[in-house]
Design an enzyme around this catalytic site. Structure first.
Site, PDB file in Angstrom:
ATOM      1  N   HIS A  14     -16.462 111.006 -43.960  1.00  0.00           N
ATOM      2  CA  HIS A  14     -17.343 111.315 -42.818  1.00  0.00           C
ATOM      3  C   HIS A  14     -16.497 111.761 -41.624  1.00  0.00           C
ATOM      4  O   HIS A  14     -15.870 110.935 -40.961  1.00  0.00           O
ATOM      5  CB  HIS A  14     -18.161 110.079 -42.426  1.00  0.00           C
ATOM      6  CG  HIS A  14     -19.173 110.335 -41.355  1.00  0.00           C
ATOM      7  ND1 HIS A  14     -20.464 109.890 -41.437  1.00  0.00           N
ATOM      8  CD2 HIS A  14     -19.094 110.989 -40.165  1.00  0.00           C
ATOM      9  CE1 HIS A  14     -21.135 110.251 -40.357  1.00  0.00           C
ATOM     10  NE2 HIS A  14     -20.310 110.915 -39.562  1.00  0.00           N
ATOM     11  N   HIS A  16     -16.272 114.693 -38.104  1.00  0.00           N
ATOM     12  CA  HIS A  16     -16.796 115.786 -37.279  1.00  0.00           C
ATOM     13  C   HIS A  16     -15.596 116.642 -36.890  1.00  0.00           C
ATOM     14  O   HIS A  16     -14.722 116.169 -36.154  1.00  0.00           O
ATOM     15  CB  HIS A  16     -17.468 115.237 -36.018  1.00  0.00           C
ATOM     16  CG  HIS A  16     -18.663 114.381 -36.321  1.00  0.00           C
ATOM     17  ND1 HIS A  16     -19.943 114.888 -36.397  1.00  0.00           N
ATOM     18  CD2 HIS A  16     -18.765 113.056 -36.601  1.00  0.00           C
ATOM     19  CE1 HIS A  16     -20.779 113.908 -36.702  1.00  0.00           C
ATOM     20  NE2 HIS A  16     -20.098 112.792 -36.837  1.00  0.00           N
ATOM     21  N   LYS A 100     -27.273 115.915 -45.123  1.00  0.00           N
ATOM     22  CA  LYS A 100     -27.234 114.883 -44.093  1.00  0.00           C
ATOM     23  C   LYS A 100     -28.603 114.707 -43.446  1.00  0.00           C
ATOM     24  O   LYS A 100     -29.210 115.674 -43.000  1.00  0.00           O
ATOM     25  CB  LYS A 100     -26.209 115.292 -43.029  1.00  0.00           C
ATOM     26  CG  LYS A 100     -26.175 114.402 -41.813  1.00  0.00           C
ATOM     27  CD  LYS A 100     -25.433 113.110 -42.075  1.00  0.00           C
ATOM     28  CE  LYS A 100     -25.537 112.172 -40.892  1.00  0.00           C
ATOM     29  NZ  LYS A 100     -24.303 111.462 -40.609  1.00  0.00           N
ATOM     30  N   HIS A 137     -27.741 108.899 -41.401  1.00  0.00           N
ATOM     31  CA  HIS A 137     -27.514 108.217 -40.124  1.00  0.00           C
ATOM     32  C   HIS A 137     -28.683 107.249 -39.983  1.00  0.00           C
ATOM     33  O   HIS A 137     -29.802 107.652 -39.671  1.00  0.00           O
ATOM     34  CB  HIS A 137     -27.469 109.217 -38.961  1.00  0.00           C
ATOM     35  CG  HIS A 137     -27.186 108.567 -37.643  1.00  0.00           C
ATOM     36  ND1 HIS A 137     -26.010 108.738 -36.957  1.00  0.00           N
ATOM     37  CD2 HIS A 137     -27.920 107.692 -36.904  1.00  0.00           C
ATOM     38  CE1 HIS A 137     -26.030 108.004 -35.846  1.00  0.00           C
ATOM     39  NE2 HIS A 137     -27.184 107.369 -35.790  1.00  0.00           N
ATOM     40  N   HIS A 175     -21.578 104.905 -41.794  1.00  0.00           N
ATOM     41  CA  HIS A 175     -21.061 104.142 -40.644  1.00  0.00           C
ATOM     42  C   HIS A 175     -21.910 102.909 -40.333  1.00  0.00           C
ATOM     43  O   HIS A 175     -22.455 102.762 -39.241  1.00  0.00           O
ATOM     44  CB  HIS A 175     -20.898 105.015 -39.401  1.00  0.00           C
ATOM     45  CG  HIS A 175     -22.031 105.974 -39.112  1.00  0.00           C
ATOM     46  ND1 HIS A 175     -23.334 105.585 -39.016  1.00  0.00           N
ATOM     47  CD2 HIS A 175     -22.028 107.314 -38.898  1.00  0.00           C
ATOM     48  CE1 HIS A 175     -24.074 106.636 -38.745  1.00  0.00           C
ATOM     49  NE2 HIS A 175     -23.302 107.699 -38.673  1.00  0.00           N
ATOM     50  N   ASP A 248     -15.898 108.737 -39.269  1.00  0.00           N
ATOM     51  CA  ASP A 248     -16.802 109.254 -38.230  1.00  0.00           C
ATOM     52  C   ASP A 248     -16.002 109.721 -37.013  1.00  0.00           C
ATOM     53  O   ASP A 248     -16.477 109.596 -35.875  1.00  0.00           O
ATOM     54  CB  ASP A 248     -17.852 108.206 -37.817  1.00  0.00           C
ATOM     55  CG  ASP A 248     -19.046 108.847 -37.106  1.00  0.00           C
ATOM     56  OD1 ASP A 248     -19.167 110.089 -37.142  1.00  0.00           O
ATOM     57  OD2 ASP A 248     -19.834 108.102 -36.518  1.00  0.00           O
TER      58      ASP A 248
HETATM   59  O1  DOR Z   1     -20.830 108.559 -31.996  1.00  0.00           O
HETATM   60  C1  DOR Z   1     -21.238 109.499 -32.649  1.00  0.00           C
HETATM   61  N1  DOR Z   1     -20.776 110.745 -32.428  1.00  0.00           N
HETATM   62  N2  DOR Z   1     -22.170 109.288 -33.566  1.00  0.00           N
HETATM   63  C2  DOR Z   1     -22.762 110.301 -34.214  1.00  0.00           C
HETATM   64  O2  DOR Z   1     -23.631 110.046 -35.016  1.00  0.00           O
HETATM   65  C3  DOR Z   1     -22.434 111.697 -33.890  1.00  0.00           C
HETATM   66  C4  DOR Z   1     -21.090 111.803 -33.317  1.00  0.00           C
HETATM   67  C5  DOR Z   1     -20.774 113.140 -32.696  1.00  0.00           C
HETATM   68  O3  DOR Z   1     -21.059 114.180 -33.321  1.00  0.00           O
HETATM   69  O4  DOR Z   1     -20.222 113.167 -31.604  1.00  0.00           O
HETATM   70 ZN    ZN Z   2     -20.868 111.025 -37.578  1.00  0.00          ZN
END
Ligand code: DOR
Ligand code: ZN
Length: 345
Positions: A14, A16, A100, A137, A175, A248
């Site tokens: 996971h 970003h 997702k 999520h 998460h 995450d």
């Molecule tokens: O804290 C988070 N940031 N939780 C999420 O689900 C998305 C993520 C983000 O993309 O910044």
């Molecule tokens: Zn995330």
């Protein structure tokens, strides 16, 4: 005392990675630590079709200078309007490995998410048929539900029923942050797994709120009470097969976190393995670290484990206060701290 651990090359289930200039700044941190990573599709606009996901994958590879040692595993962003045929086509073609589910307005980049799981049942039924994982999520967005209860209420209202209705659906409860979620996954069948972030193993809500508000400890789902953190540590280090590493990592510019309305997300990619190893060491469970980091994820996703190994040594590592991500200043998880494990390059 163990001073060196060598494990199969791990994966991050996971992440970003963002896009544009920032992508070039953050992706190398994940690629340095992990062989593969599940890449979240919550860009602006979100990655809702084959063409978009495929082009994003090309941008990731370009950002890494086509690093042959790293494979991004792409995901599709589900909306109320997602076409089951598009999902099946993209999965069959290998463009994405999972889809997702963001409940609409649950978190960053979820405005186009699903307003009601009932609306996407045809998509989920198709995914169950073809064995495609659904990544969730797991928080309700009902304004009447306290933010600290949103995960537990999601289990009660949505997840339990979804899994009962579609037992063949392969689900990753992402998460997880509560004892309720840990219990749910431990008690669920073979098609349900969970990921746990390093921050939810290290931080409780006091760490975020006592002695001043700490925006760099804020992410969603938000850290909970201490007994939840302890339940997560227990599950992660227990050797249970359906729980695995998912950081995450979610970079935001320093000034957007240190703001009156700070963004949710913790940038933990640069020292992720060091952070997790610290937890396993504290729990006297270093012998179970490889399963969590490198074996359980591939088994659930029905992928081969990676070839090669990585080594961590018991040595102090100072985490910088700020990291320059190709022009964007980002405060990493553990900023200013010294961790006790170092990843050998
Ligand atoms: O804290 C988070 N940031 N939780 C999420 O689900 C998305 C993520 C983000 O993309 O910044
Ligand atoms: Zn995330």
């Amino acid at each position: 005392m163990t001073d060196t651990i060598t494990i199969r090359r791990p994966d991050d289930w996971h992440v970003h990675l963002r896009d544009g200039a920032v992508l070039r700044g953050v992706a190398p941190h994940t690629a340095r630590q992990f062989a593969r990573a599940i890449v979240m599709p919550n860009l602006s606009p979100p990655m809702t079709d084959i063409a978009g996901v495929s082009a994003y994958r090309d941008r990731i590879m370009a950002a890494l200078g086509a690093d042959p040692a790293f494979t991004p595993l792409m995901t599709l962003y589900l909306t109320d309007g997602t076409d089951p045929d598009e999902v099946a086509r993209g999965f069959a073609a290998g463009v994405f490995v999972a889809a997702k589910l963001y409940p609409a307005h649950a978190t960053t980049g979820s405005a186009h998410g699903v307003t009601d799981v009932a609306r996407i049942m045809p998509v989920l039924e198709r995914m169950a048929q073809i064995g495609m994982p659904l990544l969730i999520h797991g928080e309700v967005t009902d304004s009447h539900v306290d933010i600290f209860d949103r995960e537990a209420v999601f289990i009660e209202r949505t997840l339990g029923r979804l899994i009962a209705d579609l037992p063949e659906l392969r689900v990753v409860f992402e998460h997880i942050t509560t004892a309720e979620a840990a219990d749910f996954v431990a008690g669920a069948g073979a098609n349900v797994a969970a990921t746990i972030t390093p921050q939810h193993l290290h931080l409780n809500r006091n760490a975020m709120l006592v002695g001043g508000i700490r925006p760099h400890a804020y992410c969603l789902p938000v850290a909970k009470r201490e007994h939840h953190r302890l339940a997560l540590r227990k599950l992660a280090t227990s050797g249970f097969a359906r729980v695995f590493l998912g950081t995450d990592t979610a970079p935001h510019a320093q000034h957007l976190k240190e703001a009156a309305c700070g963004c949710a997300g913790i940038f933990n990619a640069p020292f992720a393995l060091e952070s997790y190893a610290t937890v396993f060491d504290e729990e006297s469970a270093l012998d179970r670290f490889e399963a969590f980091a490198s074996l359980n994820g591939p088994a659930f996703y029905r992928m081969p484990v990676n070839t090669g190994t990585v080594t961590l040594v018991r040595e102090p590592v100072k985490v910088p206060d700020v990291i320059d991500c190709n022009g964007m200043a980002v405060v990493p998880f553990h900023a200013g701290e010294t961790l006790g494990w170092r990843l050998v390059d």
